[in-house]
Design a protein around this motif. Sequence first.
Motif, PDB file in Angstrom:
ATOM      1  N   HIS A   1      -2.268   5.576   3.404  1.00 46.80           N
ATOM      2  CA  HIS A   1      -1.132   5.032   3.655  1.00 46.80           C
ATOM      3  C   HIS A   1      -1.299   3.306   4.175  1.00 46.80           C
ATOM      4  CE1 HIS A   1       3.188   4.273   3.729  1.00 46.80           C
ATOM      5  NE2 HIS A   1       3.051   3.664   4.903  1.00 46.80           N
ATOM      6  N   LEU A   2      -0.651   2.642   3.527  1.00 50.92           N
ATOM      7  CA  LEU A   2      -0.970   1.275   3.898  1.00 50.92           C
ATOM      8  C   LEU A   2       0.578   0.874   4.420  1.00 50.92           C
ATOM      9  CD1 LEU A   2      -2.877   0.186   0.797  1.00 50.92           C
ATOM     10  CD2 LEU A   2      -3.975   0.391   3.240  1.00 50.92           C
ATOM     11  N   PRO A   3       0.537   0.667   5.913  1.00 50.42           N
ATOM     12  CA  PRO A   3       1.964   0.356   6.191  1.00 50.42           C
ATOM     13  C   PRO A   3       2.227  -1.173   5.985  1.00 50.42           C
ATOM     14  CG  PRO A   3       0.606   1.025   8.208  1.00 50.42           C
ATOM     15  CD  PRO A   3      -0.196   1.283   6.878  1.00 50.42           C
ATOM     16  N   GLY A   4       3.355  -1.577   5.933  1.00 53.40           N
ATOM     17  CA  GLY A   4       3.633  -2.959   5.539  1.00 53.40           C
ATOM     18  C   GLY A   4       3.240  -3.680   4.391  1.00 53.40           C
ATOM     19  N   THR A   5       2.390  -2.882   3.563  1.00 52.35           N
ATOM     20  CA  THR A   5       2.128  -3.517   2.268  1.00 52.35           C
ATOM     21  C   THR A   5       2.871  -2.638   1.274  1.00 52.35           C
ATOM     22  OG1 THR A   5      -0.256  -3.213   3.001  1.00 52.35           O
ATOM     23  CG2 THR A   5       0.099  -3.507   0.470  1.00 52.35           C
TER      24      THR A   5
ATOM     25  N   HIS B   1       9.858   1.742  -0.650  1.00 50.38           N
ATOM     26  CA  HIS B   1       9.099   2.032   0.794  1.00 50.38           C
ATOM     27  C   HIS B   1       8.664   0.671   1.189  1.00 50.38           C
ATOM     28  CE1 HIS B   1       7.167   3.813   4.126  1.00 50.38           C
ATOM     29  NE2 HIS B   1       7.744   5.201   3.745  1.00 50.38           N
ATOM     30  N   ALA B   2       8.795   0.276   2.440  1.00 43.79           N
ATOM     31  CA  ALA B   2       8.088  -0.700   3.014  1.00 43.79           C
ATOM     32  C   ALA B   2       6.560  -0.624   3.108  1.00 43.79           C
ATOM     33  CB  ALA B   2       8.498  -0.941   4.445  1.00 43.79           C
ATOM     34  N   GLY B   3       6.154   0.584   2.982  1.00 46.01           N
ATOM     35  CA  GLY B   3       4.460   0.670   2.880  1.00 46.01           C
ATOM     36  C   GLY B   3       4.099   1.352   1.591  1.00 46.01           C
ATOM     37  N   THR B   4       2.966   1.592   1.347  1.00 46.66           N
ATOM     38  CA  THR B   4       2.540   2.327   0.162  1.00 46.66           C
ATOM     39  C   THR B   4       1.322   3.134   0.351  1.00 46.66           C
ATOM     40  OG1 THR B   4       2.085   1.533  -2.212  1.00 46.66           O
ATOM     41  CG2 THR B   4       0.903   0.559  -0.766  1.00 46.66           C
ATOM     42  N   SER B   5       1.263   4.123  -0.664  1.00 45.87           N
ATOM     43  CA  SER B   5       0.212   5.202  -0.382  1.00 45.87           C
ATOM     44  C   SER B   5      -0.640   5.247  -1.661  1.00 45.87           C
ATOM     45  CB  SER B   5       0.866   6.365  -0.258  1.00 45.87           C
ATOM     46  OG  SER B   5       1.594   6.325   1.037  1.00 45.87           O
TER      47      SER B   5
ATOM     48  N   SER C   1       4.152   9.138   6.027  1.00 51.52           N
ATOM     49  CA  SER C   1       5.121   8.238   6.149  1.00 51.52           C
ATOM     50  C   SER C   1       6.180   8.317   5.214  1.00 51.52           C
ATOM     51  CB  SER C   1       4.359   6.698   5.834  1.00 51.52           C
ATOM     52  OG  SER C   1       3.073   6.683   6.624  1.00 51.52           O
TER      53      SER C   1
END
Length: 371
Positions: free
Chosen positions: A256-260, A291-295, A46
């Motif tokens: 990866h947490l998309p949108g978080t 970043h819009a998401g987080t890892s 991502s």
Amino acid sequence: MDTLIVGAGFAGAVTARELAEAGERVLVIDKRANIAGNAYDRLDASGVLIHEYGPHIFHTNSERVFEWLSRFTEWRPYEHRVLAVPNAADGRAFPLPINRTTINSLYGLDLDEAGVAAYLERVREPREPIRTSEDVVLNSVGRDLCERFFRGYTRKQWGLDLSELAGGVAARIPTRTNDDDRYFTDRFQAMPAEGYTRMFERMLDHPGIEVRTGVEYARVADTDRRRTVFTGPVDEYYGQRFGALPYRSLRFEHEHLPGTAQFQPVGTVNYPNDHAWTRITEFKHLSGQQHAGTSVVREIPQGMDAPGAEPYYPIPNPANEALYKRYEALAEAETEVFFLGRLAQYRYYNMDQVVAAALALAQRLVDRPSA
Ligand code: FAD
Ligand code: UDP
């Protein structure tokens, strides 16, 4: 080639650079596909910068080490903060190292610094002599804080009780009476601005250095008898002839947490008692990346008997140190092989300590050229 270096982590890469700058030709091999050893970082699918082998936060009091690395990277100032979630506290998180805030919020108190010092004096269990990690923790914070923050975490991380580990392990974590909630208090605390791997690429980019990844030492050992710096496990080098040196392994569960945008309020949250993992790290805190998401990565400790387990930690206790001494005696009798780094010296080194050890070894080798 003048010198073969086994391992492209801090130990191998720093030595390679120093020898190359002294005019030597150096071959660096690593069995992994990547350079940078355990400090290897990369963009995940991502596009978030993650540390493949668990969170690496750079900190040092050594100006020499910091200046030396600064030739290969810019830095992003970063002070690491850690919260711990003990049992029986309604899932609440408290600063670690234990400080004034930890004690006041855990016990519903309102102590000033002197009050915290007096509190700790009352609850601590003085130990004499201090040998084990249990001695260290009981001696500084007493039984309740020990059980909440240390015993379970240590059991998970090492598969051993606090009393079975040398004092130096728990002594990595200080106790504070003030509100300082930084994990480290070193003079220099920063992350390589473009990541560790980029820093290693620059370190290894020298006409005197050739790097070959995906190459096991065993494949070149028989044919290649030139001067060698070995940074893998010392017992492996000697075919485990005195028995396997114990190392602790980990499994890294990346997600990866998309949108978080943000998963947790600080870089790392420790889980001393609940869950199979010891800690969760959210990389964007370390890198400052937008970043819009987080890892995140969860670290799940495992023994060396787990499938594919890699050695990550030497396990400091008297029995293991005695076994290491037997291998060290073999290592010291070598004239053309040098053992350097966390696995080869069986030492619980931080990155900066490995850099310092590598600079010292390289100096010795330059002063005493190969036979
Ligand atoms: P390594 O980085 O392990 O490099 C050794 C290399 O040798 C590896 O790449 C390996 O593949 C290669 N190798 C081994 N055997 C062979 C062989 N037979 N043939 C070919 N290649 C071989 N330090 C800090 O200062 N701050 C931190 O926040 C921090 N966090 C950490 C978190 C985790 C989970 C771990 C495991 C370590 C952490 N460290 C941290 C410590 C840091 O990783 C080490 O100090 C440093 O990476 C050691 O460098 P090294 O070169 O000795 O070993
Ligand atoms: N430790 C603990 N509870 C914690 C954090 C650390 O008991 O919440 C103990 C544990 O034994 C751990 C040691 O202190 O292995 C050193 O912690 P550190 O965070 O320095 O470990 P590392 O980052 O090297 O894994």
